[in-house]
Write an enzyme that holds these catalytic residues in place. Structure first.
Site, short mmCIF file in Angstrom:
data_model
loop_
_atom_site.label_atom_id
_atom_site.label_comp_id
_atom_site.label_asym_id
_atom_site.label_seq_id
_atom_site.Cartn_x
_atom_site.Cartn_y
_atom_site.Cartn_z
N SER A 1 0.83 -1.20 0.00
CA SER A 1 0.00 0.00 0.00
C SER A 1 0.87 1.25 0.00
O SER A 1 2.00 1.24 0.52
CB SER A 1 -0.84 -0.02 1.28
OG SER A 1 -1.38 1.24 1.55
N LYS B 1 1.97 -3.92 6.71
CA LYS B 1 2.39 -3.88 5.29
C LYS B 1 3.91 -3.77 5.20
O LYS B 1 4.55 -4.46 4.42
CB LYS B 1 1.73 -2.71 4.56
CG LYS B 1 0.23 -2.85 4.40
CD LYS B 1 -0.12 -3.99 3.47
CE LYS B 1 -1.59 -4.28 3.42
NZ LYS B 1 -1.92 -5.61 2.89
N TYR C 1 -1.83 -1.13 11.07
CA TYR C 1 -2.11 -1.64 9.72
C TYR C 1 -0.93 -1.36 8.80
O TYR C 1 -0.43 -2.25 8.10
CB TYR C 1 -3.39 -1.00 9.15
CG TYR C 1 -3.54 -1.22 7.66
CD1 TYR C 1 -3.88 -2.47 7.15
CD2 TYR C 1 -3.31 -0.19 6.73
CE1 TYR C 1 -4.00 -2.69 5.79
CE2 TYR C 1 -3.42 -0.40 5.37
CZ TYR C 1 -3.76 -1.66 4.90
OH TYR C 1 -3.86 -1.87 3.55
P1 NAD Z 1 -11.15 -6.84 1.44
O1 NAD Z 1 -11.35 -6.83 2.92
O2 NAD Z 1 -12.32 -6.61 0.58
O3 NAD Z 1 -10.43 -8.21 1.00
C1 NAD Z 1 -9.57 -8.93 1.85
C2 NAD Z 1 -10.08 -10.37 1.92
O4 NAD Z 1 -9.22 -11.15 2.76
C3 NAD Z 1 -11.49 -10.47 2.51
O5 NAD Z 1 -12.31 -11.21 1.62
C4 NAD Z 1 -11.29 -11.22 3.83
O6 NAD Z 1 -12.42 -12.03 4.15
C5 NAD Z 1 -10.04 -12.02 3.55
N1 NAD Z 1 -9.23 -12.37 4.73
C6 NAD Z 1 -8.81 -11.56 5.74
N2 NAD Z 1 -8.08 -12.26 6.62
C7 NAD Z 1 -8.02 -13.55 6.16
C8 NAD Z 1 -7.42 -14.73 6.65
N3 NAD Z 1 -6.75 -14.77 7.80
N4 NAD Z 1 -7.56 -15.86 5.93
C9 NAD Z 1 -8.27 -15.87 4.78
N5 NAD Z 1 -8.87 -14.77 4.28
C10 NAD Z 1 -8.75 -13.62 4.97
O7 NAD Z 1 -9.99 -5.78 1.11
P2 NAD Z 1 -9.48 -5.21 -0.28
O8 NAD Z 1 -9.81 -3.78 -0.34
O9 NAD Z 1 -9.91 -6.11 -1.37
O10 NAD Z 1 -7.91 -5.32 -0.04
C11 NAD Z 1 -7.15 -6.41 -0.50
C12 NAD Z 1 -5.71 -6.24 -0.06
O11 NAD Z 1 -5.21 -5.01 -0.59
C13 NAD Z 1 -5.52 -6.14 1.46
O12 NAD Z 1 -4.33 -6.79 1.80
C14 NAD Z 1 -5.40 -4.65 1.70
O13 NAD Z 1 -4.67 -4.36 2.85
C15 NAD Z 1 -4.67 -4.21 0.45
N6 NAD Z 1 -4.87 -2.77 0.13
C16 NAD Z 1 -6.15 -2.29 0.05
C17 NAD Z 1 -6.34 -0.93 -0.22
C18 NAD Z 1 -7.73 -0.36 -0.27
O14 NAD Z 1 -7.87 0.86 -0.11
N7 NAD Z 1 -8.78 -1.15 -0.52
C19 NAD Z 1 -5.23 -0.08 -0.40
C20 NAD Z 1 -3.95 -0.63 -0.34
C21 NAD Z 1 -3.78 -1.99 -0.06
N1 UFG Z 2 -12.04 11.69 3.69
C1 UFG Z 2 -13.01 12.58 4.09
N2 UFG Z 2 -14.16 12.06 4.65
C2 UFG Z 2 -14.36 10.73 4.82
C3 UFG Z 2 -13.34 9.83 4.40
C4 UFG Z 2 -12.18 10.35 3.85
O1 UFG Z 2 -12.87 13.79 3.96
O2 UFG Z 2 -15.41 10.34 5.34
C5 UFG Z 2 -10.81 12.24 3.06
C6 UFG Z 2 -9.54 11.89 3.81
O3 UFG Z 2 -9.28 12.87 4.78
C7 UFG Z 2 -8.52 11.86 2.67
C8 UFG Z 2 -9.32 11.35 1.47
O4 UFG Z 2 -10.68 11.61 1.79
O5 UFG Z 2 -8.07 13.16 2.39
C9 UFG Z 2 -9.14 9.87 1.20
O6 UFG Z 2 -9.40 9.15 2.39
P1 UFG Z 2 -9.58 7.54 2.40
O7 UFG Z 2 -9.92 7.15 3.80
O8 UFG Z 2 -10.51 7.14 1.32
O9 UFG Z 2 -8.14 7.01 1.96
P2 UFG Z 2 -6.70 7.22 2.63
O10 UFG Z 2 -5.83 7.83 1.61
O11 UFG Z 2 -6.78 7.87 3.94
O12 UFG Z 2 -6.26 5.71 2.89
C10 UFG Z 2 -6.51 4.65 1.98
C11 UFG Z 2 -6.63 3.34 2.75
C12 UFG Z 2 -5.31 3.02 3.39
C13 UFG Z 2 -4.27 2.94 2.32
C14 UFG Z 2 -4.20 4.24 1.56
C15 UFG Z 2 -3.22 4.15 0.41
O13 UFG Z 2 -7.62 3.47 3.76
O14 UFG Z 2 -5.39 1.76 3.99
O15 UFG Z 2 -5.49 4.57 1.03
O16 UFG Z 2 -3.51 3.04 -0.37
F1 UFG Z 2 -3.07 2.70 2.89
#
Ligand code: NAD
Ligand code: UFG
Length: 336
Positions: A124, A152, A148
């Site tokens: 991330s 990562k 979190y």
């Molecule tokens: P998500 O929660 O939709 O998907 C993660 C999946 O992993 C879920 O289906 C959950 O049930 C499963 N899971 C969790 N723990 C588990 C375990 N111990 N065993 C088996 N399954 C398990 O999240 P997502 O948004 O699809 O994110 C996928 C990956 O990408 C994550 O590792 C997340 O940290 C990373 N990521 C997400 C974002 C974002 O903003 N969505 C940004 C950067 C990185």
């Molecule tokens: N924001 C608001 N109101 C809300 C939610 C968010 O104003 O209700 C603003 C935040 O302050 C930020 C922007 O919208 O400026 C984006 O916020 P998000 O929560 O959507 O995303 P972040 O960039 O804070 O973080 C996300 C994931 C992290 C990940 C990161 C980079 O939550 O886990 O993107 O991938 F690490």
């Protein structure tokens, strides 16, 4: 190629399964369904007209993982499974460390035991902490401000150590910026449990009438309009990044790190405007205090992925909002 997808029932995982199947790969998904539903995988199969194999397995259950690797010869693993809520990770850090880190160690041990040594890991942009400048390249220093983010960062380090110990490993670290949007069909999309933490799902739930108004966290940042700027990337473009990584890197050893973003930042107010245009709905919002831990501005330099993986994003902010709205308006209650 036969790919094991951990966390494949989740948001990014389900979209990636679609792209893998459409590119002719065979897919086996494991997921404990702690933050997802099996329905997403049924829809993946509807969209693609292809079937995949699903096993409800928790990464913390080592024995089940070993049995899975005994039954299948995988070419690579894409590792999405993990817990991802920043705020929750501050409240229950041990659960995050156990799930994300122990889960990854179990997975890597099972891989090593069965001689599967290619892993694509969901990292991330959070690993860049508070960047000194933008755009962010892969060489920027890394740091973490919450459990979190530390999971990562630690997992990246663990995977690098693995490569140092055994040069046959092929480690791909994909650092995602802010994934949003949904598949064009509207059949799969993001379905957060409870009140969304992230901007786009929050806005779409305001648009559909599930939530009353958005809190904009601060308008006094040093950005064009004072609100936070992020690099939003369409989840289908992100999913394609995984396919490209497999196509280019399977068979090559090493540690390969890539930013996956668009290279363009949008402020919160710009996203609200784009969403209003896409949905035809008014988004009520209110300016509130900054959210602790938020940074002002974050966007990627993704030239390395472009150059080395031949990957680039194809979907802009309007499409991200239109596709999010299509999914949300078709499924106001998500997969329920
Ligand atoms: P998500 O929660 O939709 O998907 C993660 C999946 O992993 C879920 O289906 C959950 O049930 C499963 N899971 C969790 N723990 C588990 C375990 N111990 N065993 C088996 N399954 C398990 O999240 P997502 O948004 O699809 O994110 C996928 C990956 O990408 C994550 O590792 C997340 O940290 C990373 N990521 C997400 C974002 C974002 O903003 N969505 C940004 C950067 C990185
Ligand atoms: N924001 C608001 N109101 C809300 C939610 C968010 O104003 O209700 C603003 C935040 O302050 C930020 C922007 O919208 O400026 C984006 O916020 P998000 O929560 O959507 O995303 P972040 O960039 O804070 O973080 C996300 C994931 C992290 C990940 C990161 C980079 O939550 O886990 O993107 O991938 F690490």
């Amino acid at each position: 190629m036969k790919i094991l997808v951990t966390g494949g029932a989740g948001y990014i995982g389900s979209h990636t399964c679609v792209q893998l199947l459409e590119n002719g790969m065979d897919v086996v998904v494991i997921d404990n369904l702690s933050n997802s539903s099996e329905e997403s995988l049924k829809r993946v199969q509807e969209i693609t007209g292809r079937s995949l194999e699903f096993h409800k397995i928790d990464l913390l259950e080592r024995a089940w993982l070993d049995a899975l690797f005994r039954d299948h010869q995988f070419d690579a693993v894409i590792h999405f499974a993990g817990l991802k809520a920043v705020g929750e990770s501050v409240q229950i850090p041990l659960k995050y460390y156990r799930n994300n880190i122990t889960g990854t160690i179990n997975l890597c041990e099972a891989m090593a035991n069965h001689d599967v040594k290619t892993i694509v890991f969901s990292s991330s942009a959070t690993v860049y902490g508070e960047p000194e400048q933008v755009p962010i390249t892969e060489e920027f220093p890394t740091s973490a401000y919450n459990p979190y983010g530390r999971t990562k960062l630690f997992i990246e380090e663990i995977l690098k150590d693995l490569y140092v110990s055994d040069k046959r490993w092929n480690i791909v670290l994909l650092r995602y910026f802010n994934p949003v949007g949904a598949h064009k069909s509207g059949k799969i999309g993001e379905d957060p449990k409870g009140i969304p933490n992230n901007l786009m799902p929050f806005i779409s739930q305001v648009a559909v009438g599930k939530l009353k108004e958005l809190s904009v966290f601060g308008n006094d940042y040093p950005t064009s309009d004072g609100t936070g700027v992020r690099d939003y990337i369409h989840v289908v473009d992100l999913a394609n990044g995984h396919v490209k990584a497999l196509e280019k890197l399977v068979g090559k050893t090493g540690v390969h790190t890539y930013n996956l973003g668009t290279g363009r930042g949008y402020s919160v107010l710009e996203i609200i405007k784009a969403f209003e245009k896409a949905s035809g709905r008014k988004i009520n919002y209110n300016i509130t205090d900054r959210r602790p831990g938020d940074i002002a501005e974050c966007y990627a330099d993704s030239d390395k992925a472009h150059r080395e993986l031949n990957w680039k994003t194809e979907r802009g902010i309007d499409e991200m909002c239109t596709d999010t709205w299509h999914w949300q308006s078709m499924h106001p209650k998500g997969y329920e």
